[in-house]
Write an enzyme that holds these catalytic residues in place. Sequence first.
Site, PDB file in Angstrom:
ATOM      1  N   HIS A 187       0.823  -1.214   0.000  1.00 55.50           N
ATOM      2  CA  HIS A 187       0.000   0.000   0.000  1.00 55.50           C
ATOM      3  C   HIS A 187       0.855   1.261   0.000  1.00 55.50           C
ATOM      4  CE1 HIS A 187      -3.934  -2.001   1.465  1.00 55.50           C
ATOM      5  NE2 HIS A 187      -3.856  -1.920   0.166  1.00 55.50           N
ATOM      6  N   GLU A 430      -3.653 -14.971 -30.369  1.00 61.55           N
ATOM      7  CA  GLU A 430      -2.442 -15.139 -29.554  1.00 61.55           C
ATOM      8  C   GLU A 430      -1.875 -16.555 -29.629  1.00 61.55           C
ATOM      9  OE1 GLU A 430      -3.261 -14.443 -25.380  1.00 61.55           O
ATOM     10  OE2 GLU A 430      -5.246 -15.347 -25.505  1.00 61.55           O
ATOM     11  N   ASP A 454       1.512 -13.900 -25.564  1.00 60.35           N
ATOM     12  CA  ASP A 454       1.357 -15.329 -25.825  1.00 60.35           C
ATOM     13  C   ASP A 454       1.735 -15.687 -27.263  1.00 60.35           C
ATOM     14  OD1 ASP A 454       0.613 -16.743 -23.493  1.00 60.35           O
ATOM     15  OD2 ASP A 454      -1.311 -15.689 -23.495  1.00 60.35           O
ATOM     16  N   CYS A 501      -3.040  -5.955 -27.652  1.00 61.22           N
ATOM     17  CA  CYS A 501      -3.052  -5.673 -26.217  1.00 61.22           C
ATOM     18  C   CYS A 501      -1.868  -6.330 -25.512  1.00 61.22           C
ATOM     19  CB  CYS A 501      -4.372  -6.097 -25.598  1.00 61.22           C
ATOM     20  SG  CYS A 501      -4.777  -7.822 -25.871  1.00 61.22           S
TER      21      CYS A 501
HETATM   22  C1  PEP Z   1      -1.118 -11.543 -24.353  1.00 63.38           C
HETATM   23  O1  PEP Z   1      -1.001 -12.764 -24.323  1.00 63.38           O
HETATM   24  O2  PEP Z   1      -0.452 -10.807 -25.107  1.00 63.38           O
HETATM   25  C2  PEP Z   1      -2.067 -10.856 -23.460  1.00 63.38           C
HETATM   26  C3  PEP Z   1      -2.321  -9.572 -23.586  1.00 63.38           C
HETATM   27  O3  PEP Z   1      -2.674 -11.572 -22.501  1.00 63.38           O
HETATM   28  P1  PEP Z   1      -1.973 -12.113 -21.155  1.00 63.38           P
HETATM   29  O4  PEP Z   1      -0.670 -11.363 -20.992  1.00 63.38           O
HETATM   30  O5  PEP Z   1      -2.968 -11.807 -20.074  1.00 63.38           O
HETATM   31  O6  PEP Z   1      -1.818 -13.558 -21.424  1.00 63.38           O
HETATM   32 MG    MG Z   2      -2.490 -14.010 -23.428  1.00 62.48          MG
END
Ligand code: PEP
Ligand code: MG
Length: 573
Positions: A187, A430, A454, A501
């Site tokens: 925290h 992914e 991934d 992402c």
């Molecule tokens: C990814 O695999 O790029 C992703 C965004 O998901 P995570 O990192 O949660 O597996």
């Molecule tokens: Mg992933």
Amino acid sequence: MYKGTNASDGIGIGTAVIVEEAELVITRREVGDAQAEVSRFKGALEQTVAETQKMAEDLATRVGEKEAEIMQGHMMLLSDPMLTGEIENSISNDKVNAEFAIETVCNMYADMFASMGDELMQQRATDMRDIKVRMQRTLMGLQSADVSSLPAGTVLVAKDLTPSMTAGINPTNVVGIVTELGGRTSHSAILARALEIPAVVAVNGLLEQVKDGDTVVLDGSTGEVYVNPDTEIKTAYEAKRDQFLKEKKELEKYIGKPSVTKDGVQVEIVANIGKPEDVDKVLQYDGEGVGLFRTEFLFMDRTSMPTEDEQFEAYKKVAAAMNGKPVIIRTLDIGGDKEIPYMGLEKDENPFLGYRAIRLCLDRKEDIYKPQLRALLRASAFGNIRIMIPLVTCIEEYREAKALIEELKKELDEKGIAYKKDIQVGIMVETAAASLIADIFAKEADFFSIGTNDLTQYTMSVDRGNKKISYLYSTFNPAVLRSIRHIIACGREAGIMVGMCGEAASDPMMVPLLLAFGLNEFSMSASAILRTRKLVTEYSVSELQEVADKAMSFATTAEVEAYMREFMEKMNG
Ligand code: PEP
Ligand code: MG
């Protein structure tokens, strides 16, 4: 140079003030009038509650509601009748002084929380010890260390900082924090980041090396700490600090600006979040939406599954806060290496190739998937929610999930419950399989989001967490780059949105390539949004085609990286 854990970005240069709270010595005393001792305890409790309430209000106005919640957590502990009842019982039954009763009961709870192992419980243990000492100090008439009026240019040095102490800091005078204990997610570290004070925690043996008045230089981004450094180091860090502050200020210019390239190509820069509270930061950094809400965090740090209603509230909160901007919520990506004890999952021999994400969800429709999808549909009435399916490898998985969503929509129609009728359902691309048949997926899925974390792992057959083979784990590997380019091309061909992402979306060396490939949406941690927007505005997609073609012509990761590094250096003049 000492090395600790980087806890809050920025460079701090100043004069050490050691803040030490003398260890309280709590002894057991027999009390004659237990009733009077209980009253003494109640008086101290009342005072501690009032002080905590004041700290919470102060934090809420000075820093933010989310940070104030930390102090509200202390209030909850202080008003827990189990805790206070046990302390009162101990005083009455054992005829002991209030300080001692507090010591035994609070320690018992703190030890219990600490033994549970997970991070949230560790924090609760720290919170419990914090309120324990504060009640005892009140009883003993001792002042708590006052950190609110330290001299300007102070680097606060302490064994550990309690959340209540950190909350009392005046950030105009404190230029840095260094502690011997603590972790990045404690925290105190969270508060230091909210107060924007550079901080390094967990520096072994710190207090033996620093005394009051020493000059301390700390780098909260790398975890480096210098005590009385020579002029050369100090000057170098002064320059680094000025650069950091200049860049930070400059980036603020990009709040409210469109994410558009010099030749008019508009992209979306959105955020990855794990908890509903994270939207505060997304709004602060002007995120254009949420590109990935990792819902598994709602399932962690607890002893049973969140109910449909709990999930509904969490999703609704994010959707409403983002006020019509897109919010992509990924359905549960759990299993394999991400364990949730109460789910009773068997340990897979090959966790990353195992019973995970959509595979598990389609197998556990009744108790896991349907409640989550229903919560998502219900919450979609309150904002622009999109559903994203993780780890798909074949179109059947997508179709089965989509059919389930359609079935649940019908159910909601029958009950007259509102939801977004045209809710988009997309996939994370992914896996190597999904990439290879991206053209097939693009005909049915409403959008793509490339999960490079991934995708790199599955393309390169390299465990993303294995340090020994991490040299193979690079999104600049020609195989991974080809995969990314192919996925984007398939999505664009079918006219659907393609986002990313994974961590690569905010890698400054990757951004020009992604722009050239035609990526529509970049999703990243909120703190990287403005930096990426700045980059985007500095490029022309048409000019980048040549750069991308050249980058794609190399045979090795090293060549691609070297070329991109050189390109960036040229850009930065
Ligand atoms: C990814 O695999 O790029 C992703 C965004 O998901 P995570 O990192 O949660 O597996
Ligand atoms: Mg992933």
